[in-house]
Design a protein around this motif. Structure first.
Motif, short mmCIF file in Angstrom:
data_model
loop_
_atom_site.label_atom_id
_atom_site.label_comp_id
_atom_site.label_asym_id
_atom_site.label_seq_id
_atom_site.Cartn_x
_atom_site.Cartn_y
_atom_site.Cartn_z
N ASN A 1 7.51 12.67 2.74
CA ASN A 1 6.27 12.24 3.37
C ASN A 1 5.10 13.14 2.97
O ASN A 1 4.26 13.49 3.78
CB ASN A 1 6.45 12.25 4.89
N GLY A 2 5.11 13.58 1.72
CA GLY A 2 4.00 14.38 1.21
C GLY A 2 4.10 15.86 1.46
O GLY A 2 3.24 16.63 1.04
N ASP B 1 12.12 9.50 -7.25
CA ASP B 1 11.25 9.07 -6.15
C ASP B 1 11.98 8.01 -5.34
O ASP B 1 12.78 7.26 -5.87
CB ASP B 1 9.96 8.44 -6.69
N SER C 1 3.01 2.59 -3.36
CA SER C 1 2.57 3.52 -4.38
C SER C 1 2.92 4.96 -4.01
O SER C 1 3.09 5.80 -4.88
CB SER C 1 1.06 3.38 -4.59
N LYS C 2 3.03 5.19 -2.71
CA LYS C 2 3.32 6.55 -2.27
C LYS C 2 4.78 6.67 -1.88
O LYS C 2 5.22 6.01 -0.94
CB LYS C 2 2.42 6.88 -1.07
N GLU D 1 0.83 -1.19 0.00
CA GLU D 1 0.00 0.00 0.00
C GLU D 1 0.88 1.25 0.00
O GLU D 1 0.63 2.21 -0.71
CB GLU D 1 -0.89 -0.02 1.25
N GLN D 2 1.96 1.19 0.82
CA GLN D 2 2.86 2.33 0.89
C GLN D 2 3.69 2.46 -0.38
O GLN D 2 4.20 3.52 -0.68
CB GLN D 2 3.81 2.17 2.09
N ARG E 1 10.06 12.48 -2.64
CA ARG E 1 9.91 12.78 -4.05
C ARG E 1 10.64 14.08 -4.35
O ARG E 1 10.27 15.14 -3.84
CB ARG E 1 8.42 12.89 -4.42
#
Lengths: 344, 321
Positions: free
Chosen positions: A79-80, A37, A8-9, A5-6, A13
């Motif tokens: 982390n976004g 990435d 993909s993120k 799940e992680q 980046r």
């Protein structure tokens, strides 16, 4: 990489990062439009010759670019959240706790005037609410993990009482003790004996795998990277010339520069009595980064260079890589007008 | 450590002996102090008598031998002028000098360390350049001029602080000191400022120069990479690495100020040992001068010893041996 799940993120980046230095000699574009990435738990090798801007990518992520350098553009999403251009106070919370860094020379990275116990515990004191006793216990545990014998006694020793390899183990302990999510290792074994290099790389790999930490391994040693990294990014004059899955890059390099780097690793020939081969090298030197030629920066050293290479910048183009062990298709990109054919 | 102490002790005895010889030889060239003691109209008889009483009728060699053997018995000679033991004279006045010197050194450190660290960590900022320019002025100002200006402005015009003298003293640890009372402390301030300015400027420049070098080191960057705040980076990781040269110069300047606060003490009529030295030179009071200079030599040996110990305390790589 157990958690799909992680996957993909990305944890990190980096987009179109540009870190420039305004020196007396002119503008140095140490990092010029770099994007990549990094997935959680992924180990990425950042490869290139000296002066290729590798370290500056690491320092940019840490927010440790000092004048005359500055991050001129781009985003660093950790982390976004974009951490490029955060204030010193905001970065301080991330440094050491979320993102840790290992330096090239263990002889100078430790403060000579404080015991290693003090220096290991400092990270914990800065980022956790642990008591002195708990910090000490953790430091002992960490020293034990990085393979330092008699950690209880060693805590009260000073850096000069350790060998270079042991000091780098201490540095690794300091970097890993707060369980960071990203570890940036800047030429961590370059200053050490060859015999110790492999040991320490294995130790680092074990540490990051154990904690699920992502790692950027900055090095000019392609051989080291090929054993450790999941992905490889090849840098030349501040730009990415090739990136992709590690095995794919090593087995099927597309960029002539990458090919040159691989060919300059000494190979063990299958039969020792076979004809000894001269180690190949890339002709010429890294050009003066302040006066890059138009077009491809590698063109002057490249046997495949054409008129077009000297006129027009090649862009990083994706080719689909062979399916990797994880069963996932990962892009293999190269910035070259005349990429090498995929050899069988 | 024990061997080191023995070595230092032997060294000290040699230094003191060498100083005593030097001073004795030099004093014997400076003329006959008898004439400073007797009245202008003294007869030859009286002069000869005075010589005998002062012990000046014998050869220099005999005088020196008597001086040395007296020292061995704890007697450092008597002042020609005060007819008191020279050592007593010096020890009586020492607290006054120590008071202003220590206050001056504390003020110098309190100002020099933060400014030097700041200027060293941010060498390109305008404030740092201003600090450096100010330090040049501080070094260039002659102490006697500064002292007189302070007296004129602060004491005479503004009447904030007393212009001279020591003010009331109280007994503290067997010494007479001023700093224990407010009025006494007020008397300390101007001489201490006068003494501290030059020291302050030099210490600050040393700290700055060292900090500039230290801040380039990898361990500073590594401390930043750990997430340490500026305070920790500058004072824990930076300043401690810049301390060795600071301690060296601090020791020298401390000794220098104690020994030769002469000008400042004269300007402020401060009854310290510096003033005693000047007065003794004027009066040809040979025993006081000899003991004074030996005392100064002793003090420098002791200060150097303390500096050596400080080195070992600061840097674990330095061992005392």
């Amino acid at each position: 990489m157990s958690n799909n799940e992680q996957h993909s993120k990305p944890l990190l980046r980096v987009q179109e990062l540009r870190t420039w230095f305004y020196t007396f000699g002119g503008l140095v574009k140490a990092v010029d439009g770099v994007s990549f990435d990094l997935a959680p738990g992924e180990i990425m090798g950042l490869v290139g010759e000296s002066g290729g801007g590798k370290s500056m990518i690491g320092f940019s992520i840490m927010g440790l670019i000092d004048p005359p350098g500055r991050i001129e553009g781009g985003r660093i999403e950790f982390n976004g959240k974009n951490i490029a251009g955060l204030s010193e106070d905001e970065m301080r919370v991330i440094r050491g706790k979320e993102i840790a860094m290992i330096f090239q020379d263990p002889m100078t990275a430790l403060n000579p005037l404080y015991t290693i116990g003090n220096q290991i515990e400092e990270t914990l004191a800065l980022h956790t609410a642990l008591s002195a006793r708990e910090r000490r216990a953790k430091a002992i545990e960490m020293l034990h993990k990085v393979g330092i014998p008699q950690p209880e006694q060693r805590l009260s020793h000073y850096p000069h009482q350790f060998s270079g390899g042991m000091r780098q183990r201490v540095v690794i302990a300091i970097a890993m003790i707060a369980k960071p999510r990203l570890l940036i290792a800047d030429e961590p074994t370059t200053a050490l004996d060859v015999t110790i290099q492999a040991q320490l790389l294995r130790l680092m790999r074990q540490q990051v795998v154990e904690n699920g930490t992502s790692m950027i391994l900055i090095t000019h040693d392609l051989a080291a990277v090929s054993q450790m990294a999941d992905t490889i990014v090849v840098l030349y004059c501040g730009r990415i010339v090739e990136k992709g899955p590690a095995e794919d890059i090593i087995a099927r390099p597309r960029h002539p520069y990458t090919r040159g780097l691989i060919d300059s690793i000494p190979h063990e020939t299958a039969e020792n009595d076979g004809p000894k081969q001269r180690l190949s090298q890339i002709p010429g030197n890294v050009p003066d980064i302040r006066k890059l030629p138009p077009g491809c920066a590698f063109a002057p050293r490249c046997s495949r260079a054409s008129e077009r290479c000297r006129m027009q910048d090649p862009v990083l183009m994706e080719h689909n890589a062979i399916a990797m062990g994880s069963g996932k298709l990962r892009p293999h990109a190269v910035a070259c007008h005349h990429p090498l054919a995929v050899s069988p | 450590m024990f061997g080191y102490m023995i070595k230092r002790l032997i060294q000290m005895v040699i230094v003191l002996w060498a100083v005593s010889v030097l001073v004795f030889v030099m004093m014997s060239f400076t003329g006959d102090p008898t004439f400073m003691m007797v009245p202008l109209d003294a007869t030859d008889e009286q002069i000869a008598q005075a010589r005998r009483i002062l012990g000046l009728d014998e050869s220099h060699l005999v005088q020196y031998w008597r001086f040395l053997s007296n020292i061995a018995q704890g007697d450092f000679g008597r002042s020609f002028v005060f007819r008191q033991p020279a050592m007593t004279l010096i020890l009586e006045r020492l607290p006054a000098t120590l008071e202003i010197v220590f206050l001056a050194m504390v003020m110098a450190l309190l100002v020099a360390i933060p400014l030097g660290v700041y200027a060293g960590a941010n060498p390109k900022k305008p404030a740092s350049r201003a600090v450096m320019a100010g330090s040049l002025i501080g070094i260039s100002l002659p102490g006697f001029w500064l002292g007189m200006v302070l007296i004129f402005v602060v004491a005479v015009k503004l009447q904030w602080l007393p212009s001279s003298g020591r003010g009331p003293t109280t007994e503290w640890l067997g010494m007479r000191v001023s700093f224990t009372s407010w009025e006494g402390f007020r008397h300390l301030i101007l001489p201490a400022i006068t003494l501290s300015v030059g020291t302050l400027a030099i210490l600050m420049r040393i700290i700055r120069a060292e900090m500039v070098e230290v801040m380039k080191q990898d361990y500073i960057k590594f401390a930043r990479a750990k997430g340490a705040p500026a305070k920790v980076i500058l004072f824990k990781h930076g300043l401690k690495n810049a301390l060795i040269p600071l301690v060296t110069v601090f020791g020298l300047m401390l000794g220098d100020l104690i020994a030769f606060a002469t000008l400042t003490e004269t300007i402020f009529a401060w009854p310290g040992i510096g003033k005693l030295l000047v007065d003794s030179i004027y009066r040809g009071d040979r025993p006081v001068i000899v003991v004074y200079l030996m005392f100064v030599a002793l003090m420098f040996v002791v200060v150097n010893f303390i500096v050596d110990v400080c080195y070992a305390l600061i840097d674990p790589r330095i061992k005392i041996k």
